[in-house]
Design an enzyme around this catalytic site. Sequence first.
Site, short mmCIF file in Angstrom:
data_model
loop_
_atom_site.label_atom_id
_atom_site.label_comp_id
_atom_site.label_asym_id
_atom_site.label_seq_id
_atom_site.Cartn_x
_atom_site.Cartn_y
_atom_site.Cartn_z
N LYS A 52 0.83 -1.22 0.00
CA LYS A 52 0.00 0.00 0.00
C LYS A 52 0.87 1.27 0.00
O LYS A 52 0.67 2.17 -0.82
CB LYS A 52 -0.91 0.01 1.24
CG LYS A 52 -1.57 1.36 1.49
CD LYS A 52 -2.44 1.37 2.72
CE LYS A 52 -1.80 1.86 3.99
NZ LYS A 52 -1.64 3.30 4.15
N ASN A 53 1.81 1.32 0.92
CA ASN A 53 2.53 2.59 1.07
C ASN A 53 3.53 2.85 -0.05
O ASN A 53 4.02 3.96 -0.20
CB ASN A 53 3.20 2.66 2.45
CG ASN A 53 2.14 2.86 3.54
OD1 ASN A 53 1.01 3.23 3.25
ND2 ASN A 53 2.51 2.60 4.79
N CYS A 95 -5.31 8.07 8.68
CA CYS A 95 -5.58 7.56 10.03
C CYS A 95 -5.33 8.64 11.07
O CYS A 95 -4.37 9.40 10.96
CB CYS A 95 -4.70 6.36 10.31
SG CYS A 95 -5.17 4.90 9.39
N ARG A 138 -0.11 15.24 12.88
CA ARG A 138 0.65 14.80 11.70
C ARG A 138 0.96 16.02 10.82
O ARG A 138 0.36 16.22 9.76
CB ARG A 138 -0.14 13.74 10.91
CG ARG A 138 -0.34 12.47 11.69
CD ARG A 138 -1.09 11.40 10.91
NE ARG A 138 -0.24 10.69 9.97
CZ ARG A 138 -0.66 9.67 9.21
NH1 ARG A 138 -1.90 9.27 9.29
NH2 ARG A 138 0.17 9.06 8.39
N ASP A 169 3.69 0.63 12.13
CA ASP A 169 2.50 0.04 11.50
C ASP A 169 2.25 -1.41 11.94
O ASP A 169 1.24 -2.01 11.57
CB ASP A 169 2.61 0.11 9.97
CG ASP A 169 2.58 1.54 9.47
OD1 ASP A 169 2.20 2.43 10.24
OD2 ASP A 169 2.97 1.77 8.31
N ARG A 176 -9.02 -0.14 3.62
CA ARG A 176 -8.14 0.86 3.01
C ARG A 176 -6.79 0.24 2.68
O ARG A 176 -6.11 0.70 1.76
CB ARG A 176 -7.91 2.03 3.98
CG ARG A 176 -9.04 3.01 4.07
CD ARG A 176 -8.60 4.23 4.85
NE ARG A 176 -7.25 4.60 4.44
CZ ARG A 176 -6.32 5.11 5.25
NH1 ARG A 176 -6.58 5.33 6.49
NH2 ARG A 176 -5.13 5.41 4.78
N1 EPU Z 1 6.35 14.61 10.80
C1 EPU Z 1 6.60 15.93 11.07
N2 EPU Z 1 6.60 16.80 10.03
C2 EPU Z 1 6.40 16.42 8.74
C3 EPU Z 1 6.14 15.06 8.48
C4 EPU Z 1 6.12 14.16 9.52
O1 EPU Z 1 6.79 16.32 12.22
O2 EPU Z 1 6.42 17.28 7.84
C5 EPU Z 1 6.35 13.63 11.90
C6 EPU Z 1 5.01 12.91 12.09
O3 EPU Z 1 4.15 13.66 12.89
C7 EPU Z 1 5.46 11.62 12.75
C8 EPU Z 1 6.82 11.35 12.10
O4 EPU Z 1 7.26 12.60 11.57
O5 EPU Z 1 5.66 11.86 14.12
C9 EPU Z 1 6.81 10.32 11.00
O6 EPU Z 1 5.81 10.64 10.05
P1 EPU Z 1 5.97 10.24 8.51
O7 EPU Z 1 5.98 11.49 7.71
O8 EPU Z 1 7.13 9.31 8.37
O9 EPU Z 1 4.63 9.47 8.28
P2 EPU Z 1 3.69 9.55 7.00
O10 EPU Z 1 4.49 9.75 5.77
O11 EPU Z 1 2.57 10.47 7.29
C10 EPU Z 1 3.85 7.01 6.44
C11 EPU Z 1 2.89 5.88 6.25
C12 EPU Z 1 2.27 5.49 7.59
C13 EPU Z 1 3.41 5.08 8.52
C14 EPU Z 1 4.44 6.22 8.64
C15 EPU Z 1 5.65 5.85 9.48
C16 EPU Z 1 2.08 6.26 4.02
C17 EPU Z 1 0.97 6.67 3.13
N3 EPU Z 1 1.85 6.31 5.32
O12 EPU Z 1 3.10 8.07 6.99
O13 EPU Z 1 1.45 4.37 7.33
O14 EPU Z 1 2.89 4.81 9.80
O15 EPU Z 1 4.89 6.59 7.33
O16 EPU Z 1 6.29 4.75 8.94
O17 EPU Z 1 3.14 5.84 3.58
C18 EPU Z 1 -0.26 2.84 7.79
O18 EPU Z 1 0.05 2.27 6.74
O19 EPU Z 1 -1.04 2.35 8.64
C19 EPU Z 1 0.31 4.16 8.07
C20 EPU Z 1 -0.19 5.01 8.96
#
Ligand code: EPU
Length: 431
Positions: A22-23, A117, A122, A305, A397
Amino acid sequence: MEKYVIRGGAKLSGEVVVSGAKNAVVAIIPATILSDEPCVIENIPNISDVTITLQIMQEMGAKIRMLNKTTVEIDPRSLMNMSIPYEKAKLMRATTYFLGTLLGRFHSAHVSMPGGCNLGDRPIDQHLKCFSALGAQCEIDGGMINLRADKLVGNQIFFDKNSVGATINGIMAAVKAEGLTVIENAAKEPHVVDLANCLNSMGADIIGAGTDVIKIRGVRELHGTTYSVIPDQIEAGTFMAAAAATRSNILIRNVIPKHLEPITNKLLKIGVQVEQYDDAVRVIGGDNYVGTTIKTQPHPGFPTDMQPQMSAVLTCAKGASMVTESIFDNRFRYVDELRRMGANISVEGRVAVIEGVERLKGAPVKSTDLRAGAALIVAALSAEGTSEIYDIFHVERGYENMEIKLRGLGADIRKINEPDPVSDPVVKKAI
Ligand code: EPU
């Protein structure tokens, strides 16, 4: 309103085949916007996040053709730079990837603030930092993120926070920028590497994906590709957790065992046997598990995850386990639901302490997010009696045909559609 009804206690056996990640796919589909020719993407999972992403692409004018159940052809040449409204963006986090890819192709993008989610705060400050460093003006107005640039020029970007989303967006915005972009403190997750591999197969010049430092030398054009998405490491991990919790012996096929190592190592530590093959793992549950310590970390650490599913396994391990969530503020919302099934868990901030109990008992419970739903399925499969899991749209999802795959392994799980009581006129009047 659909729910899963699971009668726990059945041993799982046989084989299950894991779908595409998915990701990875939610980044790779928008990445095709950067191509000047049609692209064929294979091994795409049939999940609602993919359906929404393809719908957005189609609404923007891309030509989408399913070649078979898991292969899509995307022709982005007729795609127009339209804005992505709140109604679509609220459905999933990955709509942010349209920012990087539209900026990369059109030098402008308009995308509503994303949903996904509810795991606590975030922010997207690191995404915006990256776009600014490449020369874009970023403005948030009426809930829309608006980006505009006369031209994009490579730069040195250091992420203050290790972020999957910001790393992927940075790569997509930089692929056609002038000169060299260097991203430091980059995320190293397998789906970041997969996105970079896909873009390289289209003619991009990206090196270092999978390490802390990614270098992207801008190219003028990208050509078409045929690219196969990696298997979903979290879907595989969820089946591993299900086998462990039910004390079963199953073979999980179409996996990259290296990607599963953080999960495999924890399972081995509590007393589960895991055998690794080239593209499969066999999980053999034991009779007695011991509690352990888990701290979620960016890859190659233990993945956030998988934290809820692993906690579900630990509810019946001997002694105490301590689970620390270091990525998100609010990823313990499933704990109340597991308590309804008899789990003994206390949460203080980002730490959960799980005291193992003999056996969980089936109960009606509600998915609060995607992986929370997966954890409840793992718990329900091992519990005594019947559980009903509500709000399974979260699960759909990210997991393709979860109940069909589990039934194939011998689980007693059914998906039932029942009328939503809140939409019943009598109930509506009463509340
Ligand atoms: N963060 C910031 N600023 C930013 C971006 C992120 O402070 O600009 C913080 C977030 O608040 C969090 C940390 O950095 O504390 C990590 O967030 P990240 O950006 O890595 O997460 P994401 O890209 O929003 C993806 C996956 C998530 C997975 C996380 C961590 C996708 C679409 N989503 O989210 O997947 O948990 O990386 O590995 O790739 C899931 O599949 O269930 C899911 C939530």
